[in-house]
Design an enzyme around this catalytic site. Structure first.
Site, PDB file in Angstrom:
ATOM      1  N   ASN A  44      58.494  80.224  56.367  1.00  9.04           N
ATOM      2  CA  ASN A  44      58.996  81.443  57.012  1.00  9.04           C
ATOM      3  C   ASN A  44      60.232  81.076  57.832  1.00  9.04           C
ATOM      4  OD1 ASN A  44      59.405  83.750  58.538  1.00  9.04           O
ATOM      5  ND2 ASN A  44      57.540  83.523  59.771  1.00  9.04           N
ATOM      6  N   TRP A  45      61.404  81.411  57.300  1.00  8.43           N
ATOM      7  CA  TRP A  45      62.652  81.034  57.979  1.00  8.43           C
ATOM      8  C   TRP A  45      62.954  81.926  59.181  1.00  8.43           C
ATOM      9  CZ3 TRP A  45      66.607  80.032  53.389  1.00  8.43           C
ATOM     10  CH2 TRP A  45      66.197  78.886  52.697  1.00  8.43           C
ATOM     11  N   LYS A  46      62.229  83.017  59.310  1.00 10.48           N
ATOM     12  CA  LYS A  46      62.494  83.993  60.397  1.00 10.48           C
ATOM     13  C   LYS A  46      63.969  84.404  60.353  1.00 10.48           C
ATOM     14  CE  LYS A  46      58.683  81.928  62.841  1.00 10.48           C
ATOM     15  NZ  LYS A  46      57.983  81.684  64.075  1.00 10.48           N
ATOM     16  N   HIS A 132      53.273  89.719  61.124  1.00 11.97           N
ATOM     17  CA  HIS A 132      53.530  88.495  61.884  1.00 11.97           C
ATOM     18  C   HIS A 132      53.494  88.843  63.379  1.00 11.97           C
ATOM     19  CE1 HIS A 132      55.551  85.053  63.609  1.00 11.97           C
ATOM     20  NE2 HIS A 132      55.274  84.405  62.498  1.00 11.97           N
ATOM     21  N   GLU A 134      55.315  88.084  65.733  1.00 14.22           N
ATOM     22  CA  GLU A 134      56.612  88.477  66.312  1.00 14.22           C
ATOM     23  C   GLU A 134      56.911  89.935  66.010  1.00 14.22           C
ATOM     24  OE1 GLU A 134      58.851  85.266  64.589  1.00 14.22           O
ATOM     25  OE2 GLU A 134      57.751  83.852  65.857  1.00 14.22           O
ATOM     26  N   GLU A 202      47.293  82.831  62.387  1.00 19.00           N
ATOM     27  CA  GLU A 202      48.326  82.218  63.217  1.00 19.00           C
ATOM     28  C   GLU A 202      48.050  82.537  64.686  1.00 19.00           C
ATOM     29  OE1 GLU A 202      52.187  81.441  60.876  1.00 19.00           O
ATOM     30  OE2 GLU A 202      52.306  83.448  61.669  1.00 19.00           O
ATOM     31  N   GLY A 208      55.482  78.056  67.211  1.00 19.21           N
ATOM     32  CA  GLY A 208      56.695  77.489  67.812  1.00 19.21           C
ATOM     33  C   GLY A 208      56.461  76.714  69.098  1.00 19.21           C
ATOM     34  N   SER A 246      52.916  75.873  64.410  1.00 25.91           N
ATOM     35  CA  SER A 246      53.260  74.473  64.687  1.00 25.91           C
ATOM     36  C   SER A 246      52.761  73.482  63.631  1.00 25.91           C
ATOM     37  CB  SER A 246      52.779  74.068  66.088  1.00 25.91           C
ATOM     38  OG  SER A 246      53.506  74.789  67.066  1.00 25.91           O
ATOM     39  N   GLY A 267      56.843  77.706  59.969  1.00 24.59           N
ATOM     40  CA  GLY A 267      58.059  78.300  60.526  1.00 24.59           C
ATOM     41  C   GLY A 267      59.143  77.255  60.671  1.00 24.59           C
ATOM     42  N   GLY A 268      59.301  76.739  61.889  1.00 25.69           N
ATOM     43  CA  GLY A 268      60.379  75.803  62.229  1.00 25.69           C
ATOM     44  C   GLY A 268      60.584  74.679  61.225  1.00 25.69           C
TER      45      GLY A 268
HETATM   46  P1  PGA Z   1      56.039  77.646  63.559  1.00 21.51           P
HETATM   47  O1  PGA Z   1      55.973  79.192  63.102  1.00 21.51           O
HETATM   48  O2  PGA Z   1      55.647  76.819  62.369  1.00 21.51           O
HETATM   49  O3  PGA Z   1      57.484  77.431  63.956  1.00 21.51           O
HETATM   50  O4  PGA Z   1      55.087  77.492  64.691  1.00 21.51           O
HETATM   51  C1  PGA Z   1      54.978  79.637  62.227  1.00 21.51           C
HETATM   52  C2  PGA Z   1      55.147  81.110  61.990  1.00 21.51           C
HETATM   53  O5  PGA Z   1      55.539  81.816  62.918  1.00 21.51           O
HETATM   54  O6  PGA Z   1      54.881  81.604  60.885  1.00 21.51           O
END
Ligand code: PGA
Length: 285
Positions: A44-46, A132, A134, A202, A208, A246, A267-268
């Site tokens: 997930n590149w956001k 998600h 966010e 999640e 993050g 994470s 994500g990251g």
């Molecule tokens: P993260 O994000 O791996 O950077 O913690 C995961 C996500 O939000 O899907």
């Protein structure tokens, strides 16, 4: 939450060896782990990246895939909307799929700024991430919105990756299971079938942050999700449940060994080609 006697009987009758954490009220997960199925690694590149970065990562993955000398898990990349077409074209002849990070709950029409499930499918996406945390927190998406989005995604044969997870406050109040199970029940459209979607657990506080739950905690929550899915779809054992929050090359292998963890949502680390590739290779299937 209570496990029903019937499911308990199924769980006990199976040969699964499972010792519940001493401090928790829990019984064996009633469904066998999906060890025969390939794991899914989703990136997930956001709202990150640009043409150059998107090209570098997608083309780099395609190259690594060609050079790989062992079976790999299923992989899906979820760039932001402007780069979906670019990434799709770069990965067209590979086994890597692409997904969007959101879709409109409306079918089509005068909804400026929205992208429909039909359009997302049309440009070649297989998946769409929905709910998600966010989106739930910054854009005030409710379970009802997510359910409506999932319904249009299914109509277009897009596979939703439906995200659920507790906040730190809920975790500290001992409400993790109640919180995620109500998100689960309320975000799934009526009549959804077991093979039509994925769940991503999640924890909001893990995203993050560099912190993750313990393996016992992940196993406990994934077991509870599997159990709840058993009341909603059949056979519930085939719906993949991903862990996200994470995930890194340092913890991916251990996390993917946990019972009922069928892959990871990254994500990251999915924005760093080498780290993402390490995570992909941590899957033993
Ligand atoms: P993260 O994000 O791996 O950077 O913690 C995961 C996500 O939000 O899907």
């Amino acid at each position: 939450y209570l496990y029903s006697p019937l499911l308990f009987a199924i769980g006990s009758a199976s040969t699964l060896l499972y010792s519940p954490p001493a401090t928790r009220h829990s019984l064996p997960p009633p469904f066998p782990p999906m060890s025969s199925r390939k794991k899914l690694i989703a990136g997930n590149w956001k709202m990150n990246g640009n043409r150059v970065e998107a090209t570098r990562i997608a083309a780099g993955l395609a190259r690594k895939l060609t050079d790989a000398d062992r079976p790999l898990p299923r992989i899906t990349l979820c760039p932001s909307f402007p780069y979906l077409g670019l990434v799709h074209d770069l990965l067209e002849n590979t086994a890597i799929k692409i997904g969007a990070q959101n879709c409109s709950e409306y079918l089509e029409g005068s909804y400026t700024g929205e992208a429909s499930a039909k359009q997302i499918k049309d440009i070649g996406c297989a998946h769409v991430i929905l709910g998600h945390s966010e989106r739930r927190s910054h854009f005030k998406e409710t379970n009802a919105n997510i359910k409506a989005k999932a319904a249009v995604a299914l109509k277009e044969k897009l596979i939703p990756i439906i995200c659920i997870g507790e906040t730190l406050a809920q975790k500290e109040a001992g409400q993790t299971i109640t919180a995620i199970l109500s998100q689960l029940r309320e975000s799934l459209p009526k009549d959804i079938r077991a093979e039509q979607f994925l769940i991503a657990y999640e924890p909001v506080w893990a995203i993050g942050s560099g912190s993750t739950p313990t393996c016992e905690e992940i196993e406990h929550v994934h077991g509870a999700i599997r159990q709840e899915l058993g009341k909603i779809v059949s056979p519930a054992g085939i719906t993949p449940i991903l862990y996200g929050g994470s995930v890194s090359p340092a913890n991916a292998k251990e996390i993917m060994k946990i019972q009922n963890v069928n892959g990871v949502l990254v994500g990251g680390a999915s924005l760093k080609l080498d780290e993402f590739w390490d995570i992909i290779q941590s899957s033993d299937e």
